[in-house]
Design a protein around this motif. Structure first.
Motif, mmCIF file in Angstrom:
data_model
loop_
_atom_site.group_PDB
_atom_site.id
_atom_site.type_symbol
_atom_site.label_atom_id
_atom_site.label_comp_id
_atom_site.label_asym_id
_atom_site.label_seq_id
_atom_site.Cartn_x
_atom_site.Cartn_y
_atom_site.Cartn_z
ATOM 1 N N ALA A 10 -82.129 53.177 -104.569
ATOM 2 C CA ALA A 10 -83.284 52.356 -104.379
ATOM 3 C C ALA A 10 -84.507 53.253 -103.964
ATOM 4 C CB ALA A 10 -83.282 51.321 -103.069
ATOM 5 N N PRO A 11 -85.854 52.875 -104.271
ATOM 6 C CA PRO A 11 -86.201 51.669 -104.713
ATOM 7 C C PRO A 11 -86.409 51.904 -106.332
ATOM 8 C CG PRO A 11 -88.089 52.882 -104.225
ATOM 9 C CD PRO A 11 -87.061 53.678 -103.595
ATOM 10 N N HIS A 12 -85.842 52.883 -106.980
ATOM 11 C CA HIS A 12 -86.098 53.073 -108.451
ATOM 12 C C HIS A 12 -85.075 52.651 -109.433
ATOM 13 C CE1 HIS A 12 -88.914 56.123 -107.136
ATOM 14 N NE2 HIS A 12 -87.772 56.764 -106.459
ATOM 15 N N ALA A 13 -83.901 51.719 -108.823
ATOM 16 C CA ALA A 13 -82.880 51.306 -109.680
ATOM 17 C C ALA A 13 -83.388 49.709 -109.998
ATOM 18 C CB ALA A 13 -81.581 51.138 -108.604
ATOM 19 N N PRO A 14 -83.018 49.273 -111.215
ATOM 20 C CA PRO A 14 -83.331 48.009 -111.686
ATOM 21 C C PRO A 14 -82.828 46.959 -110.522
ATOM 22 C CG PRO A 14 -81.547 48.752 -113.172
ATOM 23 C CD PRO A 14 -82.054 50.080 -111.885
ATOM 24 N N LYS A 15 -83.736 45.817 -110.526
ATOM 25 C CA LYS A 15 -83.090 44.798 -109.767
ATOM 26 C C LYS A 15 -81.436 44.525 -110.265
ATOM 27 C CE LYS A 15 -84.212 40.346 -108.091
ATOM 28 N NZ LYS A 15 -85.230 39.071 -107.937
ATOM 29 N N ALA A 16 -80.948 44.150 -109.178
ATOM 30 C CA ALA A 16 -79.536 43.779 -109.517
ATOM 31 C C ALA A 16 -79.366 42.262 -109.370
ATOM 32 C CB ALA A 16 -78.299 44.677 -109.013
ATOM 33 N N ASP A 17 -78.281 41.778 -109.850
ATOM 34 C CA ASP A 17 -77.854 40.479 -109.583
ATOM 35 C C ASP A 17 -77.160 40.416 -108.019
ATOM 36 O OD1 ASP A 17 -78.407 39.107 -112.118
ATOM 37 O OD2 ASP A 17 -76.448 40.081 -112.758
ATOM 38 N N VAL A 18 -76.300 41.264 -107.758
ATOM 39 C CA VAL A 18 -75.732 41.209 -106.613
ATOM 40 C C VAL A 18 -75.662 42.622 -106.011
ATOM 41 C CG1 VAL A 18 -73.694 41.010 -105.401
ATOM 42 C CG2 VAL A 18 -73.918 39.510 -107.332
ATOM 43 N N CYS A 19 -76.135 43.042 -104.735
ATOM 44 C CA CYS A 19 -75.946 44.236 -103.983
ATOM 45 C C CYS A 19 -74.871 43.936 -102.942
ATOM 46 C CB CYS A 19 -77.233 44.379 -103.204
ATOM 47 S SG CYS A 19 -77.448 45.890 -102.363
ATOM 48 N N LEU A 20 -73.997 45.027 -103.330
ATOM 49 C CA LEU A 20 -72.666 44.999 -102.316
ATOM 50 C C LEU A 20 -72.902 46.140 -101.107
ATOM 51 C CD1 LEU A 20 -69.854 44.843 -105.072
ATOM 52 C CD2 LEU A 20 -70.220 42.823 -103.535
ATOM 53 N N LEU A 21 -72.770 45.720 -100.093
ATOM 54 C CA LEU A 21 -72.827 46.721 -98.756
ATOM 55 C C LEU A 21 -71.470 47.046 -98.431
ATOM 56 C CD1 LEU A 21 -75.549 44.292 -97.308
ATOM 57 C CD2 LEU A 21 -75.882 46.053 -98.973
ATOM 58 N N MET A 22 -71.027 48.575 -98.467
ATOM 59 C CA MET A 22 -69.896 48.750 -98.221
ATOM 60 C C MET A 22 -69.865 49.803 -97.127
ATOM 61 S SD MET A 22 -68.610 46.985 -100.713
ATOM 62 C CE MET A 22 -66.988 47.628 -100.330
ATOM 63 N N GLU A 23 -69.515 49.670 -96.200
ATOM 64 C CA GLU A 23 -69.323 50.728 -94.889
ATOM 65 C C GLU A 23 -67.929 51.579 -95.206
ATOM 66 O OE1 GLU A 23 -69.259 51.088 -90.247
ATOM 67 O OE2 GLU A 23 -70.379 49.434 -91.197
ATOM 68 N N GLY A 24 -67.702 52.925 -95.297
ATOM 69 C CA GLY A 24 -66.832 53.673 -95.324
ATOM 70 C C GLY A 24 -65.753 53.489 -96.246
ATOM 71 N N SER A 25 -65.964 52.746 -97.416
ATOM 72 C CA SER A 25 -64.882 52.472 -98.335
ATOM 73 C C SER A 25 -65.616 52.708 -99.621
ATOM 74 C CB SER A 25 -64.600 51.090 -97.890
ATOM 75 O OG SER A 25 -65.768 50.153 -98.116
ATOM 76 N N TYR A 26 -65.607 51.777 -100.328
ATOM 77 C CA TYR A 26 -66.043 51.868 -101.882
ATOM 78 C C TYR A 26 -67.128 52.388 -101.975
ATOM 79 C CZ TYR A 26 -66.236 50.317 -106.913
ATOM 80 O OH TYR A 26 -66.507 50.438 -108.324
ATOM 81 N N PRO A 27 -67.538 53.301 -103.103
ATOM 82 C CA PRO A 27 -66.604 53.904 -104.053
ATOM 83 C C PRO A 27 -65.925 55.250 -103.589
ATOM 84 C CG PRO A 27 -68.626 54.469 -104.719
ATOM 85 C CD PRO A 27 -68.892 53.859 -103.019
ATOM 86 N N TYR A 28 -65.855 55.691 -102.523
ATOM 87 C CA TYR A 28 -65.444 57.289 -102.110
ATOM 88 C C TYR A 28 -63.937 56.818 -101.468
ATOM 89 C CZ TYR A 28 -70.384 58.421 -103.194
ATOM 90 O OH TYR A 28 -71.267 58.401 -103.701
ATOM 91 N N VAL A 29 -63.633 55.956 -100.930
ATOM 92 C CA VAL A 29 -62.522 55.886 -100.328
ATOM 93 C C VAL A 29 -61.474 54.690 -100.774
ATOM 94 C CG1 VAL A 29 -61.119 55.319 -97.955
ATOM 95 C CG2 VAL A 29 -63.423 56.542 -97.871
ATOM 96 N N ALA A 30 -60.222 55.229 -101.171
ATOM 97 C CA ALA A 30 -59.356 54.223 -101.645
ATOM 98 C C ALA A 30 -58.693 53.335 -100.693
ATOM 99 C CB ALA A 30 -58.103 55.206 -102.657
ATOM 100 N N GLY A 31 -58.424 52.407 -101.118
ATOM 101 C CA GLY A 31 -57.631 51.209 -100.322
ATOM 102 C C GLY A 31 -57.746 49.775 -100.618
ATOM 103 N N GLY A 32 -57.381 48.992 -99.874
ATOM 104 C CA GLY A 32 -57.155 47.668 -100.147
ATOM 105 C C GLY A 32 -58.490 46.728 -100.458
#
Length: 527
Positions: A10-32
């Motif tokens: 942001a702010p250069h990415a195109p507008k998305a349908d959904v913005c997913l907010l991930m703390e300490g997990s995806y996409p860098y940490v594997a897990g459930g």
């Protein structure tokens, strides 16, 4: 490194349908939770997604997942290192003075109104103000002195200073990063991800959603009460009956504030099972917003796992990250007890080893001390479908869970589970009260931190083949009936479609209960 690691932020990415907010997990940490997120994105290939990854610092990271092509942006929030901003300029003193009241209230159980007030003060300066003014200036230091006297007069100032600084670093990092444009903002926890969702709702007027797998404040409470660095005077017992407010309360109350803000801002609050909803209500969630959507897994895929032919060594597995909250040490001690009756036992540990190297080393030390080097095998991260066929039962010894995917994945493969009585484990293994017809147990439930109980239930599954087969059939049928991902995907798609179609609501940073500062400060520069 994946090509997707260079996606626009942001702010250069195109507008998305959904913005997913991930703390300490995806996409860098594997897990459930990360696997759930990855599957969610892939299941809605015609929607575009922007990922906000809230991570600790600016250190180099490797993607744990190849991001799907419908991920069009990846924004990072560095919680321990907010933007530096300009050096001190005129106006810093007034800004810091205006921030003091809402920041203090956020450390003592505030909510959305306080977040709105902080945003109102910071928004006109975003891109210019940062940690130089908000954390490192003389005015910021004096503010912390006053806040310590008001909030924790009996605490060590040095401990308060560093604790408060860490909390405010995360807050400012979350509120100052550029906002990705999206039709819907979807947080996958409260905490800083939930704080970002509240900010998105206030700033953009677009709907915000929350999916809580586990109750963030409960998990943070466990971590905080176990954290030696937060204990004054060397007291590391889990003492809850304390007369004086201390640094632990500062952290717990701050995260409770962020949860309240997220609950109030979100249009829909989703969780995995009814027990979580009781916690959400206690923390102020509007019951009208609450929705249960269980985890789903690829039943068709996991049900095709082929069992390795016997004879082979009786094999159990713990599937998950090797971190304290999974209580891998109890599993290792249970394996030691179990080996007394089953000398050729194999006890696999299938999960990432890189998240907490110190804890991994402690687990290896226990294995060596108990003489289990030929029994306990640290296999690291594996492709689960290639391993479940050789496992007779899995153990889940966690001290906190929500609705563990591993129980469902193993169950669809015909593998029963012995799990601690946390989250929805009992519901998954024994069935919901409204299960019709009742399918019977898919394993067993044990108390927390009980190697003896865990070993006893695993022994029953390993040595009593008819019992193991009845449990395997029951859990496989339950997964097919209630937890097939195909049905769960349809539910999430309906939720997304509903909220993407909603009109944008008026945007306002004005708080509803926090007293306005004497000067609105809007438009006032730092220079």
């Amino acid at each position: 490194m994946s090509r997707n690691s260079s996606l626009p932020e942001a702010p250069h990415a195109p507008k998305a349908d959904v913005c997913l907010l991930m703390e300490g997990s995806y996409p860098y940490v594997a897990g459930g939770v990360s696997t759930w997120t990855h599957d969610l994105i892939r299941s809605h290939a015609d929607l575009t997604f922007h990922i906000v990854a809230l991570v600790a610092d600016r250190g180099a990271r490797r993607l744990a997942y190849e991001l799907p092509p419908n991920v069009t942006g990846l924004t990072h929030v560095y919680l321990q290192d907010p933007p530096a901003g300009w050096r001190w300029q005129p106006g810093t003193a007034r800004l810091v003075a205006a921030l003091e009241t809402p920041l203090g209230r956020l450390q003592q159980g505030g909510g959305l109104a306080e977040v709105a007030e902080v945003l109102r003060l910071l928004a006109p300066r975003r891109g210019r103000v940062g940690k130089r003014a908000l954390l490192n200036s003389e005015h910021a230091f004096q503010m912390v002195v006053r806040m310590c006297r008001a909030a924790l007069p009996d605490a060590s100032f040095l401990e308060y200073f560093w604790g408060s600084r860490a909390l405010m670093s995360g807050l400012f990092a979350t509120l100052l990063v550029p906002m990705p444009q999206a039709s819907v903002y979807h947080a996958v926890s409260t905490g800083y991800a939930g704080l970002f969702a509240a900010r998105a709702r206030l700033e953009t007027g677009r709907p915000a959603l929350l999916t809580e797998h586990g109750i963030y404040t409960n998990e943070r409470r466990i971590e905080i009460l176990m954290a030696e660095w937060l204990f004054e005077g060397g007291d590391t017992s889990l003492v809850l009956d304390r007369k004086k407010r201390d640094l632990r309360d500062l952290w717990l109350d701050t995260f409770a504030s962020y949860s309240k803000a997220c609950y109030d801002a979100c249009d829909r609050i989703i969780t995995l099972y009814g027990g979580n909803q009781e916690f959400q209500r206690r923390q102020g969630a509007d019951p009208a917003k609450l929705t249960i959507v269980p985890n789903g897994i690829d039943y068709a895929g996991y049900s095709q796992v082929r069992r390795d032919p016997e004879p082979r060594p009786p094999t159990i597995a713990l599937i998950g990250r090797v971190v304290p909250i999974k209580d891998v040490k109890t599993y290792i001690r249970a394996a030691s007890i179990l080996r007394e009756d089953i000398p050729d036992l194999k006890a696999m540990i299938l999960g990432p080893l890189e998240e907490d190297p110190g804890y991994v080393e402690e687990c290896r030390t226990i294995v060596a001390h108990l003489g289990l080097e030929q029994t306990v095998i640290f296999a690291g991260r594996v492709k689960l479908t290639e391993w479940l066929g050789r496992v007779d039962a899995i153990a889940l010894t966690s001290v906190s869970e929500a609705q563990p995917l591993v129980i469902l994945e193993a169950g669809a493969s015909g593998v029963p589970t012995v799990a601690t009585d946390v989250g929805s484990c009992a519901e998954l293994l024994l069935g919901r009260p409204d299960e019709d017809p009742p399918l019977g147990p898919g394993g067993a439930v044990t108390p927390l931190a009980s190697p003896l109980d865990t070993a006893r239930e695993l022994r029953a599954l390993l040595l009593d083949r008819p019992w193991r087969e009845r449990c395997a059939q029951a859990i496989a049928r339950r997964v097919a009936q209630s937890y097939d991902k195909v049905a769960i995907d349809r539910i999430y798609r309906a939720i997304y479609d509903e909220h993407i179609a909603m009109p944008t609501r008026p945007v306002s940073h004005a708080p509803t209960t926090v007293k306005q500062s004497p000067s609105p400060l809007v438009g006032e520069g730092l220079g």
